[in-house]
Design an enzyme around this catalytic site. Structure first.
Site, PDB file in Angstrom:
ATOM      1  CE1 TYR A 125      -2.959   3.074   0.594  1.00  0.00           C
ATOM      2  CE2 TYR A 125      -1.792   3.488   2.293  1.00  0.00           C
ATOM      3  CZ  TYR A 125      -2.411   3.996   1.479  1.00  0.00           C
ATOM      4  OH  TYR A 125      -3.086   5.448   1.449  1.00  0.00           O
ATOM      5  N   GLY A 180       1.512   4.521   1.212  1.00  0.00           N
ATOM      6  CA  GLY A 180       2.691   4.949   2.280  1.00  0.00           C
ATOM      7  C   GLY A 180       3.513   3.927   2.857  1.00  0.00           C
ATOM      8  CG  HIS A 199       1.460  15.265   6.000  1.00  0.00           C
ATOM      9  ND1 HIS A 199       0.255  14.582   6.744  1.00  0.00           N
ATOM     10  CD2 HIS A 199       1.306  15.048   4.695  1.00  0.00           C
ATOM     11  CE1 HIS A 199      -0.380  14.064   5.839  1.00  0.00           C
ATOM     12  NE2 HIS A 199      -0.074  14.030   4.763  1.00  0.00           N
ATOM     13  CB  SER A 206      -3.832  11.086   6.489  1.00  0.00           C
ATOM     14  OG  SER A 206      -2.306  11.037   6.403  1.00  0.00           O
ATOM     15  CB  ALA A 207      -8.220  11.289   4.542  1.00  0.00           C
ATOM     16  CG  ASP A 224       0.692  13.853   0.725  1.00  0.00           C
ATOM     17  OD1 ASP A 224      -0.508  14.084   1.599  1.00  0.00           O
ATOM     18  OD2 ASP A 224       1.541  12.881   1.088  1.00  0.00           O
ATOM     19  NE  ARG A 245      -5.185   7.464  -0.142  1.00  0.00           N
ATOM     20  CZ  ARG A 245      -4.858   8.635   0.382  1.00  0.00           C
ATOM     21  NH1 ARG A 245      -4.270   9.521   0.037  1.00  0.00           N
ATOM     22  NH2 ARG A 245      -5.062   8.706   1.815  1.00  0.00           N
ATOM     23  N   GLY A 256     -14.632  24.866  -2.673  1.00  0.00           N
ATOM     24  CA  GLY A 256     -14.315  26.105  -3.377  1.00  0.00           C
ATOM     25  C   GLY A 256     -14.600  27.235  -2.434  1.00  0.00           C
TER      26      GLY A 256
HETATM   27  P1  GTP Z   1      -4.200  12.465   2.263  1.00  0.00           P
HETATM   28  O1  GTP Z   1      -3.841  12.054   0.850  1.00  0.00           O
HETATM   29  O2  GTP Z   1      -4.543  11.244   3.051  1.00  0.00           O
HETATM   30  O3  GTP Z   1      -3.015  13.203   2.919  1.00  0.00           O
HETATM   31  O4  GTP Z   1      -5.476  13.417   2.359  1.00  0.00           O
HETATM   32  P2  GTP Z   1      -5.590  14.967   1.970  1.00  0.00           P
HETATM   33  O5  GTP Z   1      -5.232  15.752   3.161  1.00  0.00           O
HETATM   34  O6  GTP Z   1      -5.192  15.316   0.651  1.00  0.00           O
HETATM   35  O7  GTP Z   1      -7.364  14.991   1.895  1.00  0.00           O
HETATM   36  P3  GTP Z   1      -8.301  15.185   0.722  1.00  0.00           P
HETATM   37  O8  GTP Z   1      -7.995  16.509   0.018  1.00  0.00           O
HETATM   38  O9  GTP Z   1      -7.919  14.013  -0.384  1.00  0.00           O
HETATM   39  O10 GTP Z   1      -9.432  15.015   1.361  1.00  0.00           O
HETATM   40  C1  GTP Z   1     -10.278  13.915   2.100  1.00  0.00           C
HETATM   41  C2  GTP Z   1     -11.592  13.757   2.587  1.00  0.00           C
HETATM   42  O11 GTP Z   1     -12.137  15.093   3.092  1.00  0.00           O
HETATM   43  C3  GTP Z   1     -12.359  13.794   0.970  1.00  0.00           C
HETATM   44  O12 GTP Z   1     -13.622  12.582   1.110  1.00  0.00           O
HETATM   45  C4  GTP Z   1     -13.062  15.263   0.814  1.00  0.00           C
HETATM   46  O13 GTP Z   1     -14.044  15.111   0.195  1.00  0.00           O
HETATM   47  C5  GTP Z   1     -13.210  15.738   2.116  1.00  0.00           C
HETATM   48  N1  GTP Z   1     -12.754  17.012   2.111  1.00  0.00           N
HETATM   49  C6  GTP Z   1     -11.828  17.836   1.626  1.00  0.00           C
HETATM   50  N2  GTP Z   1     -12.038  19.337   1.724  1.00  0.00           N
HETATM   51  C7  GTP Z   1     -13.057  19.383   2.329  1.00  0.00           C
HETATM   52  C8  GTP Z   1     -14.060  20.513   2.948  1.00  0.00           C
HETATM   53  O14 GTP Z   1     -13.581  21.709   2.810  1.00  0.00           O
HETATM   54  N3  GTP Z   1     -14.995  20.363   3.499  1.00  0.00           N
HETATM   55  C9  GTP Z   1     -15.599  19.079   3.793  1.00  0.00           C
HETATM   56  N4  GTP Z   1     -16.769  18.663   4.582  1.00  0.00           N
HETATM   57  N5  GTP Z   1     -14.982  17.825   3.282  1.00  0.00           N
HETATM   58  C10 GTP Z   1     -13.739  18.099   2.744  1.00  0.00           C
HETATM   59  C1  SPV Z   2      -1.776   9.915   3.663  1.00  0.00           C
HETATM   60  O1  SPV Z   2      -1.915   8.901   4.326  1.00  0.00           O
HETATM   61  O2  SPV Z   2      -1.285  10.892   4.377  1.00  0.00           O
HETATM   62  C2  SPV Z   2      -1.288  10.048   1.976  1.00  0.00           C
HETATM   63  C3  SPV Z   2      -1.331   8.537   1.467  1.00  0.00           C
HETATM   64  O3  SPV Z   2      -1.174  10.817   1.533  1.00  0.00           O
HETATM   65  S1  SPV Z   2       0.347   7.619   1.696  1.00  0.00           S
HETATM   66  O4  SPV Z   2       0.691   7.653   0.519  1.00  0.00           O
HETATM   67  O5  SPV Z   2      -0.400   6.158   2.153  1.00  0.00           O
HETATM   68  O6  SPV Z   2       0.764   8.139   2.976  1.00  0.00           O
HETATM   69 MN    MN Z   3      -0.697  12.766   3.143  1.00  0.00          MN
END
Ligand code: GTP
Ligand code: SPV
Ligand code: MN
Length: 591
Positions: free
Chosen positions: A197, A199, A226, A248-249, A275, A367, A493
């Site tokens: 996987y 990371g 990060h 993350s996420a 990231d 992903r 947005g």
């Molecule tokens: P990693 O790749 O794991 O590091 O995640 P990331 O920080 O880049 O998060 P990403 O932008 O992929 O968003 C993760 C989740 O959060 C997704 O399901 C998005 O739809 C949700 N999300 C992102 N921005 C917002 C926001 O402004 N509001 C809400 N409610 N959800 C959001």
């Molecule tokens: C995270 O988990 O913060 C990611 C995906 O960006 S990974 O490559 O698994 O770290």
């Molecule tokens: Mn990340």
């Protein structure tokens, strides 16, 4: 020893332990990439998606027990336990030798060993760093081709400098029982076994560019974080660069690719990275950031034309998907995508799925892996070797309550304290429970390669650098919920409205209200025309509940207590000043 010989010697040594059937040295060329893709279709580790709709795109299904980073099995290997600190899993180098090294014995029998030289950071940048990943996974090799500058360009730097991170990866038997991700910051070495996987296995990313690089950054006076990097362009054409750390996420990819809503015409957001940010001080005293990566390894679920149209355009071709669902027409699909759910599909495991199924079609941590150059809003400076000058740093988490939509710290050291005290609800990006609040300083809890008390000290020290033009530090939270569990802020947005205030503040403009925890925007300072958020909700989004903050500070203090006397005095001072400000405000009946 010249770099090439050192590399050959290491590869031979690893081959003696892992006993591969053959060794392939990757050159990073297009021909090689396409050949790998062909081979993976033959062995069914890649499924061809609909090439008319998604040219050059494929689906990879991972082992069902191997779908996220496994923090419990991730270790920092130092002689002294205290150097890893209380927030990292620690293993002694000796234990790694007896517990982990034997897992590589014969691990590549009947398999091919791919030698993947890679560069993190733009070639010619003072921050370009080389590594070599040895892997027995073609999925890893093709994703590394997208995520890093792979092959010849890396070999050139290795030959010239003799320096590279040694990253050994084997799928092993994929059993979580025999899965380890081990980092040796001293020897610039990474061992990963038992997982394919992201990371855990694309070792240039979190293992090298954060855990190993954070140690190097501390020694050399720079920052490995990060963070996403973006440029906000005003209607007058002024571009302000911002770096933002969210766990993350929690929204980095989405913010990095922000599409301005029609009401805010004339504004643009340019993506530099989504990231990881490597940042160093320039001769002019400003902090310059580069994106060490060349692709996006982003969360698919929730990505749609409504939430992130730029990501949707980016992932329309040449994309390797992992663990999404697939329709009978060969289209990728996930929860939160545009349009109605397909009547029938294969779920992420390849089982028949319909909207009546109990399980989700796509894994919540499914992903996409796509080249950065395909992003319609990629910045013209995204691969500038000098990087972009950062005017504001954002820390943000996923908090249903407490932290306001945005606040500005009083000073650099207060900002470091705000970042260090960050907490967030856990997500599907790491295995374990989802939605539990945990402390996650600067979104680096899982990624700091050394004692986090020393990491805080390193951040604080930047504030005292002679001649440094310090970026302003902010905290944001897009995830406040009302009593019905509904998000109070539309996000995506619309986050540009918050960025506008941040840009104003970074440029010495914009009105504020002082609170015990930082400067908040004056209620009229955030433009809400056409937003559809009531005045009352805006008030709630920007309210400071002093009692709840005082309760939070107890949890924060317990967390900081883990570091004992190693916690910097300056951080303690910031904490106690904030507590005093809150107590005095509380005595006067709140804010
Ligand atoms: P990693 O790749 O794991 O590091 O995640 P990331 O920080 O880049 O998060 P990403 O932008 O992929 O968003 C993760 C989740 O959060 C997704 O399901 C998005 O739809 C949700 N999300 C992102 N921005 C917002 C926001 O402004 N509001 C809400 N409610 N959800 C959001
Ligand atoms: C995270 O988990 O913060 C990611 C995906 O960006 S990974 O490559 O698994 O770290
Ligand atoms: Mn990340």
């Amino acid at each position: 020893m010249p770099g090439k010989e050192k590399l050959i010697q290491w590869v031979e040594e690893m081959a003696r332990q892992t006993e591969p059937k053959r060794i392939v040295w990757c050159d990073g060329s297009d021909e090689e990439y396409h050949q790998f893709i062909e081979e993976m279709q033959d062995d069914r580790s890649l499924i061809r998606l609909n090439q008319k709709e998604y040219p050059g795109s494929y689906l990879h299904r991972s082992h069902p027990s191997d779908v996220a980073r496994t923090e419990k099995l991730t270790f920092i290997c130092t002689t002294r336990r205290a150097d890893a600190g209380p927030t990292n899993n620690w293993m002694s180098p000796k234990e790694a030798q007896t517990r982990v090294w034997p897992l590589y014995h014969g691990a590549m029998q009947e398999r091919t060993m791919y030698v993947v030289p890679y560069l993190m950071g733009p070639p010619g940048s003072p921050l370009a760093r080389a590594g070599v990943e040895i892997t027995d996974s073609l999925y890893v090799a093709v994703c590394m081709r997208i995520m890093t500058r792979m092959g010849r360009i890396a070999m050139e730097q290795i030959g010239r400098t003799g320096e590279f991170v040694k990253a050994l990866h084997s799928l092993g038997d994929l059993s979580p029982e025999r899965r380890f991700i081990v980092h040796f910051p001293k020897g610039d070495e990474i061992w990963s076994v038992g997982s394919g996987y992201g990371g855990n296995a694309l070792l240039g990313k979190k293992c090298h560019a954060l855990r190993i690089a954070s140690v190097e950054a501390r020694q050399e006076g720079w920052l490995a974080e990060h963070m996403l990097i973006l440029g906000v362009q005003s209607p007058r054409g002024e571009v302000t660069y911002v770096a933002a750390a969210f766990p993350s996420a929690c929204g980095k990819t989405n913010l990095a690719m922000l599409m301005p809503p029609p009401e805010l015409s004339g504004w643009r957001v340019w993506t530099v990275g989504d990231d990881i940010a490597w940042m160093r001080w320039g001769d002019d005293g400003r902090l310059y950031a580069v994106n060490p990566e060349t692709g996006f390894f982003g969360v698919a679920p929730g990505t749609s034309a409504k939430t992130n149209p730029n990501a949707m355009a980016t992932i329309r071709r040449n994309t390797i998907y992992a663990n999404v669902a697939m329709t009978h027409d060969g289209l990728p699909w996930w929860e939160g995508m545009d349009g109605p759910s397909p009547a029938e599909a294969w779920d992420w495991r390849g089982h028949p799925w319909s909207p009546a199924s109990e399980d989700k079609a796509s894994h919540p941590n499914a992903r996409f892996c796509s080249p950065a150059t395909q992003c319609p809003c990629i910045s013209s400076k995204w691969d500038d070797p000098q990087g972009v000058p950062i005017s504001a740093i954002l820390f943000g988490g996923r908090r249903a309550r407490l932290t306001p939509l945005v606040l500005e710290s009083f000073s650099w050291s207060h900002g470091v304290y705000v970042g260090a005290g960050m907490a967030t609800e856990t997500t599907a990006a790491q295995s374990g429970a989802v939605g539990v609040v945990r402390r996650d300083p600067m979104a680096m809890l899982p990624f700091c390669g050394y004692n986090m008390a020393d990491y805080f000290a390193h951040w604080l020290a930047q504030g005292g650098r002679a001649g440094a033009v310090l970026p302003k530090i902010f905290q944001v939270n897009w995830f406040r919920q009302d009593e019905n569990g509904k998000y109070m802020w539309p996000g995506f947005g619309q986050n540009l409205r918050v960025l506008q205030w941040i840009v104003d503040r970074a440029r010495g403009r914009g009105a504020v209200v002082e609170t015990p925890v930082g400067f908040l925007p004056d209620p009229k300072a955030i433009d809400t025309t056409g937003l559809g958020v009531s005045e009352e909700s805006m008030r709630d989004l920007l309210a400071i509940d002093t009692e709840a903050w005082l309760a939070e500070m107890e949890e924060e203090a317990a967390f900081f207590g883990l570091f004992g006397s190693r916690l910097p005095e300056e951080l303690r001072r910031e904490m106690s000043s904030q507590e005093k400000r809150l107590e005095s405000a509380n005595a006067k009946g709140g804010r």
